[in-house]
Design a protein around this motif. Structure first.
Motif, mmCIF file in Angstrom:
data_model
loop_
_atom_site.group_PDB
_atom_site.id
_atom_site.type_symbol
_atom_site.label_atom_id
_atom_site.label_comp_id
_atom_site.label_asym_id
_atom_site.label_seq_id
_atom_site.Cartn_x
_atom_site.Cartn_y
_atom_site.Cartn_z
ATOM 1 N N ASP A 47 0.847 -1.190 0.000
ATOM 2 C CA ASP A 47 0.000 0.000 0.000
ATOM 3 C C ASP A 47 0.889 1.249 0.000
ATOM 4 O OD1 ASP A 47 -2.314 1.497 0.057
ATOM 5 O OD2 ASP A 47 -3.236 0.297 1.643
ATOM 6 N N SER A 48 0.256 2.423 -0.045
ATOM 7 C CA SER A 48 1.011 3.674 -0.141
ATOM 8 C C SER A 48 1.898 3.933 1.075
ATOM 9 C CB SER A 48 0.054 4.852 -0.333
ATOM 10 O OG SER A 48 -0.895 4.898 0.720
ATOM 11 N N ASP A 49 1.555 3.313 2.208
ATOM 12 C CA ASP A 49 2.367 3.506 3.415
ATOM 13 C C ASP A 49 3.470 2.458 3.560
ATOM 14 O OD1 ASP A 49 0.918 1.273 4.029
ATOM 15 O OD2 ASP A 49 -0.008 2.070 5.840
ATOM 16 N N GLY A 50 3.624 1.611 2.539
ATOM 17 C CA GLY A 50 4.690 0.626 2.551
ATOM 18 C C GLY A 50 4.357 -0.688 3.223
ATOM 19 N N THR A 51 3.133 -0.849 3.696
ATOM 20 C CA THR A 51 2.722 -2.114 4.312
ATOM 21 C C THR A 51 2.012 -2.983 3.275
ATOM 22 O OG1 THR A 51 0.613 -1.158 5.036
ATOM 23 C CG2 THR A 51 2.461 -1.058 6.574
ATOM 24 N N ALA A 52 2.136 -4.285 3.437
ATOM 25 C CA ALA A 52 1.504 -5.214 2.502
ATOM 26 C C ALA A 52 -0.006 -5.211 2.692
ATOM 27 C CB ALA A 52 2.063 -6.622 2.697
ATOM 28 N N VAL A 53 -0.743 -5.214 1.579
ATOM 29 C CA VAL A 53 -2.195 -5.308 1.644
ATOM 30 C C VAL A 53 -2.570 -6.667 2.236
ATOM 31 C CG1 VAL A 53 -4.334 -5.146 0.301
ATOM 32 C CG2 VAL A 53 -2.315 -3.863 -0.405
ATOM 33 N N ASP A 54 -3.620 -6.701 3.042
ATOM 34 C CA ASP A 54 -3.964 -7.910 3.797
ATOM 35 C C ASP A 54 -4.103 -9.142 2.922
ATOM 36 O OD1 ASP A 54 -3.891 -6.499 6.121
ATOM 37 O OD2 ASP A 54 -6.063 -6.221 6.296
ATOM 38 N N TRP A 55 -4.672 -8.985 1.719
ATOM 39 C CA TRP A 55 -4.958 -10.174 0.919
ATOM 40 C C TRP A 55 -3.693 -10.889 0.431
ATOM 41 C CZ3 TRP A 55 -2.766 -9.122 -3.686
ATOM 42 C CH2 TRP A 55 -2.910 -7.864 -4.269
ATOM 43 N N ASN A 56 -2.529 -10.234 0.533
ATOM 44 C CA ASN A 56 -1.283 -10.919 0.180
ATOM 45 C C ASN A 56 -1.113 -12.206 0.977
ATOM 46 O OD1 ASN A 56 0.750 -9.072 -1.543
ATOM 47 N ND2 ASN A 56 -0.428 -7.733 -0.196
#
Length: 266
Positions: free
Chosen positions: A139-148
């Motif tokens: 995501d834009s904040d550098g964290t992985a989107v949950d569905w990964n």
């Protein structure tokens, strides 16, 4: 006859060449072996039938574009199957045909593909089954989107993928579905502005781009051979297709516009 039959394929493409050779072979057989009149012989190949050697520039989708695409698709049973396919292709760098041969091992801890792609040449050699490794969509904040993190479990649980058509035509099935989506048209326009082409392989191109340009957790970059192995092709093939992604931090080697404070202090 030949012009009408071949009109559905663009001149200069490998697909049209294959179709032309098959059609010309049939017509030659009819004349030479079945006593058709010589008027049925195929015409000579024109200059514009030569297959282009210029490789089109495939567009690597960015993570933000993939998130926009997934979020824009409708919340229906059919669309959710396509979302699952898109997520898998992006995170694991899959070819469209890889989707057809996915399975899990070690009680769902590993994802593998058994798709055997020809290596070319006359020996009939094909690629080996390979374990798949993820490059998370961030995501834009550098964290992985949950569905990964759920993809592996969803596949192990037997979640359905969309219908992929005949063997060898998975890319066409994906292209047909996506071209009907408004968000895909927006993304195609964005790729066109960069003089590149958005295709079902753009998810795989994304994997190659981030594989070369996003550091590992330890701060180091991956070797080209590691990315090639993960994508299921030889290093030579990888470098022919993705050498343009290999140069990192190129802009850092050149001059920057100084900040205003620098001007004042000088």
């Amino acid at each position: 006859l030949c012009e009408v039959v071949l009109s559905q394929w663009r001149k200069g493409t490998s697909q049209r060449r294959h179709m032309r050779l098959a059609l010309y072979g049939l017509l030659n057989y009819c004349v030479q072996r079945r006593d058709f009149p010589s008027a049925w012989l195929p015409p000579a190949m024109s200059d514009d039938e030569v297959v282009s050697t210029t490789k089109r520039v495939g567009f690597p989708l960015t993570d933000s574009q993939i998130i926009r695409l997934v979020d824009a698709l409708p919340d229906t049973e059919t669309a959710n199957r396509w979302k699952f396919a898109i997520q898998l292709m992006a995170v694991y760098g899959l070819r469209p045909e890889d989707l057809r041969e996915l399975y899990t091992k070690q009680n769902g801890k590993e994802i593998w593909t058994d798709y055997r792609k020809s290596k070319g040449g006359r020996k009939g050699e094909t690629t080996e089954p390979r374990e798949l490794f993820p490059l998370w969509v961030l995501d834009s904040d550098g964290t992985a989107v949950d569905w990964n993190y759920t993809l592996k479990a969803r596949l192990a649980a037997g979640e359905l993928l969309p219908p992929l058509g005949r063997i060898g035509r998975a890319g066409e099935a994906i292209r047909t579905y996506l071209r009907r989506q408004d968000i895909w048209k927006v993304l195609r326009a964005e790729a066109k502005r960069e003089k590149e082409e958005l295709t079902p392989y753009s998810f795989r191109h994304r994997f190659a781009y981030y594989g070369h340009n996003r550091p590992q957790e330890d701060g180091n970059f991956r070797a080209a051979k590691q990315i090639a192995d993960a994508m299921g092709h030889t290093l030579d093939t990888h470098l022919m297709s993705y050498a343009r992604f290999k140069t990192r931090d190129l802009a850092e080697s050149f001059d920057k516009v100084p900040a205003k404070d620098s001007f004042l202090s000088s």
